[in-house]
Design a protein around this motif. Structure first.
Motif, mmCIF file in Angstrom:
data_model
loop_
_atom_site.group_PDB
_atom_site.id
_atom_site.type_symbol
_atom_site.label_atom_id
_atom_site.label_comp_id
_atom_site.label_asym_id
_atom_site.label_seq_id
_atom_site.Cartn_x
_atom_site.Cartn_y
_atom_site.Cartn_z
ATOM 1 N N THR A 37 0.829 -1.204 0.000
ATOM 2 C CA THR A 37 0.000 0.000 0.000
ATOM 3 C C THR A 37 0.866 1.257 0.000
ATOM 4 N N TYR A 38 0.321 2.307 -0.588
ATOM 5 C CA TYR A 38 1.020 3.589 -0.713
ATOM 6 C C TYR A 38 0.038 4.721 -0.452
ATOM 7 N N THR A 39 0.488 5.734 0.267
ATOM 8 C CA THR A 39 -0.313 6.940 0.441
ATOM 9 C C THR A 39 0.021 7.886 -0.696
ATOM 10 N N ASP A 40 -1.000 8.274 -1.429
ATOM 11 C CA ASP A 40 -0.821 9.016 -2.674
ATOM 12 C C ASP A 40 -0.842 10.522 -2.416
ATOM 13 N N PHE A 41 0.315 11.155 -2.534
ATOM 14 C CA PHE A 41 0.409 12.611 -2.402
ATOM 15 C C PHE A 41 0.587 13.284 -3.768
ATOM 16 N N LEU A 42 0.138 12.601 -4.818
ATOM 17 C CA LEU A 42 0.209 13.165 -6.168
ATOM 18 C C LEU A 42 -1.157 13.179 -6.849
ATOM 19 N N ALA A 43 -2.014 12.215 -6.507
ATOM 20 C CA ALA A 43 -3.389 12.148 -7.015
ATOM 21 C C ALA A 43 -3.446 12.150 -8.544
ATOM 22 N N GLY A 44 -2.533 11.382 -9.162
ATOM 23 C CA GLY A 44 -2.538 11.343 -10.625
ATOM 24 C C GLY A 44 -2.154 12.674 -11.232
ATOM 25 N N ILE A 45 -1.315 13.435 -10.539
ATOM 26 C CA ILE A 45 -0.911 14.810 -10.856
ATOM 27 C C ILE A 45 -2.124 15.736 -10.772
ATOM 28 N N ALA A 46 -2.618 15.892 -9.561
ATOM 29 C CA ALA A 46 -3.715 16.822 -9.236
ATOM 30 C C ALA A 46 -5.024 16.464 -9.931
ATOM 31 N N VAL A 47 -5.236 15.192 -10.210
ATOM 32 C CA VAL A 47 -6.443 14.751 -10.922
ATOM 33 C C VAL A 47 -7.507 14.197 -9.977
ATOM 34 N N CYS A 48 -7.156 13.190 -9.199
ATOM 35 C CA CYS A 48 -8.137 12.521 -8.333
ATOM 36 C C CYS A 48 -8.297 13.303 -7.038
ATOM 37 N N GLU A 350 13.037 7.268 -2.550
ATOM 38 C CA GLU A 350 13.079 6.773 -1.170
ATOM 39 C C GLU A 350 11.701 6.844 -0.520
ATOM 40 N N CYS A 351 10.939 7.887 -0.853
ATOM 41 C CA CYS A 351 9.573 7.985 -0.319
ATOM 42 C C CYS A 351 8.725 6.816 -0.810
ATOM 43 N N LEU A 352 8.901 6.434 -2.071
ATOM 44 C CA LEU A 352 8.138 5.313 -2.617
ATOM 45 C C LEU A 352 8.454 4.026 -1.858
ATOM 46 N N LYS A 353 9.714 3.839 -1.524
ATOM 47 C CA LYS A 353 10.109 2.651 -0.770
ATOM 48 C C LYS A 353 9.431 2.607 0.596
ATOM 49 N N LYS A 354 9.142 3.781 1.123
ATOM 50 C CA LYS A 354 8.509 3.863 2.438
ATOM 51 C C LYS A 354 6.997 4.016 2.351
ATOM 52 N N GLY A 355 6.451 3.893 1.112
ATOM 53 C CA GLY A 355 5.006 3.874 0.955
ATOM 54 C C GLY A 355 4.339 5.207 0.714
ATOM 55 N N PHE A 356 5.073 6.171 0.123
ATOM 56 C CA PHE A 356 4.490 7.476 -0.164
ATOM 57 C C PHE A 356 4.799 7.870 -1.609
ATOM 58 N N ILE A 357 3.787 8.361 -2.316
ATOM 59 C CA ILE A 357 3.942 8.770 -3.702
ATOM 60 C C ILE A 357 3.989 10.286 -3.774
ATOM 61 N N ILE A 358 5.134 10.809 -4.199
ATOM 62 C CA ILE A 358 5.281 12.241 -4.431
ATOM 63 C C ILE A 358 5.912 12.415 -5.806
ATOM 64 N N ASN A 359 6.312 13.626 -6.136
ATOM 65 C CA ASN A 359 6.741 13.935 -7.491
ATOM 66 C C ASN A 359 7.910 14.908 -7.460
ATOM 67 N N PRO A 371 -4.838 14.040 -2.883
ATOM 68 C CA PRO A 371 -6.294 14.191 -2.913
ATOM 69 C C PRO A 371 -6.704 15.234 -1.874
ATOM 70 N N LEU A 372 -7.720 15.997 -2.179
ATOM 71 C CA LEU A 372 -8.153 17.051 -1.267
ATOM 72 C C LEU A 372 -8.771 16.487 0.008
ATOM 73 N N ILE A 373 -8.982 15.182 0.030
ATOM 74 C CA ILE A 373 -9.531 14.518 1.212
ATOM 75 C C ILE A 373 -8.421 13.964 2.102
ATOM 76 N N ILE A 374 -7.180 14.284 1.811
ATOM 77 C CA ILE A 374 -6.054 13.793 2.603
ATOM 78 C C ILE A 374 -6.260 14.166 4.077
ATOM 79 N N SER A 375 -5.792 13.329 4.984
ATOM 80 C CA SER A 375 -5.999 13.585 6.411
ATOM 81 C C SER A 375 -4.754 14.185 7.054
ATOM 82 N N HIS A 376 -4.945 14.773 8.240
ATOM 83 C CA HIS A 376 -3.810 15.297 8.992
ATOM 84 C C HIS A 376 -2.840 14.176 9.351
#
Length: 391
Positions: A37-48, A350-359, A371-376
């Protein structure tokens, strides 16, 4: 052959794909084929912007697909009419034209600006001023409008009539104004250019200069629109309205859709047969966009984006005290950039290895467009990972 092998063999090799095959998404979480599993901090490049597999959007798409998917723009359909009404009555605009992508929406805006002056008896007004480090798309005209040489390599001759000037430099704009200019085209916040907001006084001066010279102002809100920056449209932050605006990415939460909005005066540049598209505004994507709009346009939803964006930037900025590699944190709402003095791509890996998607963009800038629904809690988890990696 597996998915990677098939893709590499049969699909054009135009993307530097990361070696992950995603098979499922829910909210801000993605699953790969191995169950990670990965937490998506890109949302398909501001799409989803509503997250992956949003239940209301999924329900709308299923119902519309079982009712009416496509009939062409030779006929009327209710979802397109209803969506146009929502976008127009919630903005400066009077008319909407629907396309399939941001590039197509920008292409339509370029054509509209030129044809507007042609119809007014000023055929010499064809030049469009855009900004260095801007990004407007990859069609031939939008590529020519884009202020980044690296994506133009090998495509000469480009479309004539585009001038590129430094962003946030009003003197440069004044110096390039003459009777051959039909429009200024700019992003209120440059996304691909490094998440660089327009200076408030600059954007107001641009509007005033366009008014004085009698030319059109085009805002490319493909990435910044639809709540991404804490307002329905990013230009609302500045209290300045354009004559033409383009939207796309978040309009239908993953379904391909673009839109060009314009004032009634600017819209007179188009007439019957002057512009068209087969798939633009089809009932399926328009219905999805209506559901997206009904959620994102709620004041409480937008205020939540503002609050989470402020929280995210505060947390990232707090890292600067202990990590001199961080040079700047900037952005609006949940479009945030972190500039570092090293190679951003390594941090992404390195973020991907730890389960986070950034760009990574522009070599040394980390872009976050979750996603705009991301949590604190999800924000805190990413910041903790960045803290460890930057150390």
């Amino acid at each position: 052959m597996n998915t990677k092998e098939k893709t590499d063999k049969y699909v054009f090799n135009t993307y530097g794909r990361i070696q992950k095959v995603f098979v499922k998404g829910q909210g801000a979480t993605l699953w790969d084929e191995e169950g990670n599993t990965y937490t998506d901090f890109l949302a398909g490049i501001a799409v989803c912007s509503l997250g992956h597999s949003h239940p209301e959007v999924a329900k709308t798409v299923a119902e519309q697909a079982a009712t009416l998917t496509h009939v062409s723009n030779l006929y009327y359909t209710a979802p397109q009419a209803d969506l146009a009404e929502k976008l127009v009555t919630s903005s400066f605009a009077d008319r909407a034209f629907f396309a399939n992508s941001g590039a197509e929406a920008n292409e339509a805006a370029i054509k509209l600006a030129r044809r507007y002056f042609n119809k007014k008896g000023q055929p010499d007004r064809v030049k469009i001023i855009s900004m260095s480090r801007s990004f407007h798309g990859r069609t031939m005209a939008t590529l020519s409008a884009t202020g980044q040489d690296k994506i133009k390599d090998g495509f000469a001759p480009l479309v004539d009539g585009f001038i590129h000037i430094p962003f946030n430099d009003i003197d440069a704009l004044k110096a390039n104004m003459d009777h051959t200019v039909c429009a200024v085209m700019m992003e209120p916040i440059q996304g691909e250019g490094g998440v660089v907001p327009a200076d408030p006084e600059y954007i107001k001066a641009v509007r005033a200069l366009c008014d004085r010279e009698g030319i059109l102002l085009i805002f490319d809100e493909v990435q910044t629109g639809m709540g991404r920056c804490g307002r329905l449209f990013a230009h609302e932050i500045y209290g300045v309205t354009p004559d033409i605006m383009t939207l796309a990415k978040a309009l239908a939460n993953g379904l391909p859709m673009g839109a060009m909005l314009a004032t009634q005066e600017a819209a007179t540049g188009f007439a019957l047969g002057s512009h068209a598209t087969t798939f633009g505004g089809t009932p399926l994507v328009a219905a999805a966009a209506l559901t997206v709009f009904s959620i994102i346009s709620q004041p409480a939803f937008l205020q939540d984006v503002v609050e989470k964006g402020q929280y995210f930037k505060k947390q990232l900025s707090s890292l600067q005290a202990t990590h001199p590699h961080i040079k700047a944190v900037r952005g609006e709402g949940l479009l945030v950039g972190m500039e570092i003095d090293g190679e951003a791509g390594k941090i992404v890996e390195e973020c991907l290895k730890k389960g986070f998607i950034i760009n990574a963009i522009q070599g040394n800038i980390l872009r976050f467009a979750p996603p705009l629904i991301i949590s604190h809690e999800e924000i805190d988890a990413l910041v903790a990972v960045l803290d460890s990696l930057l150390a």
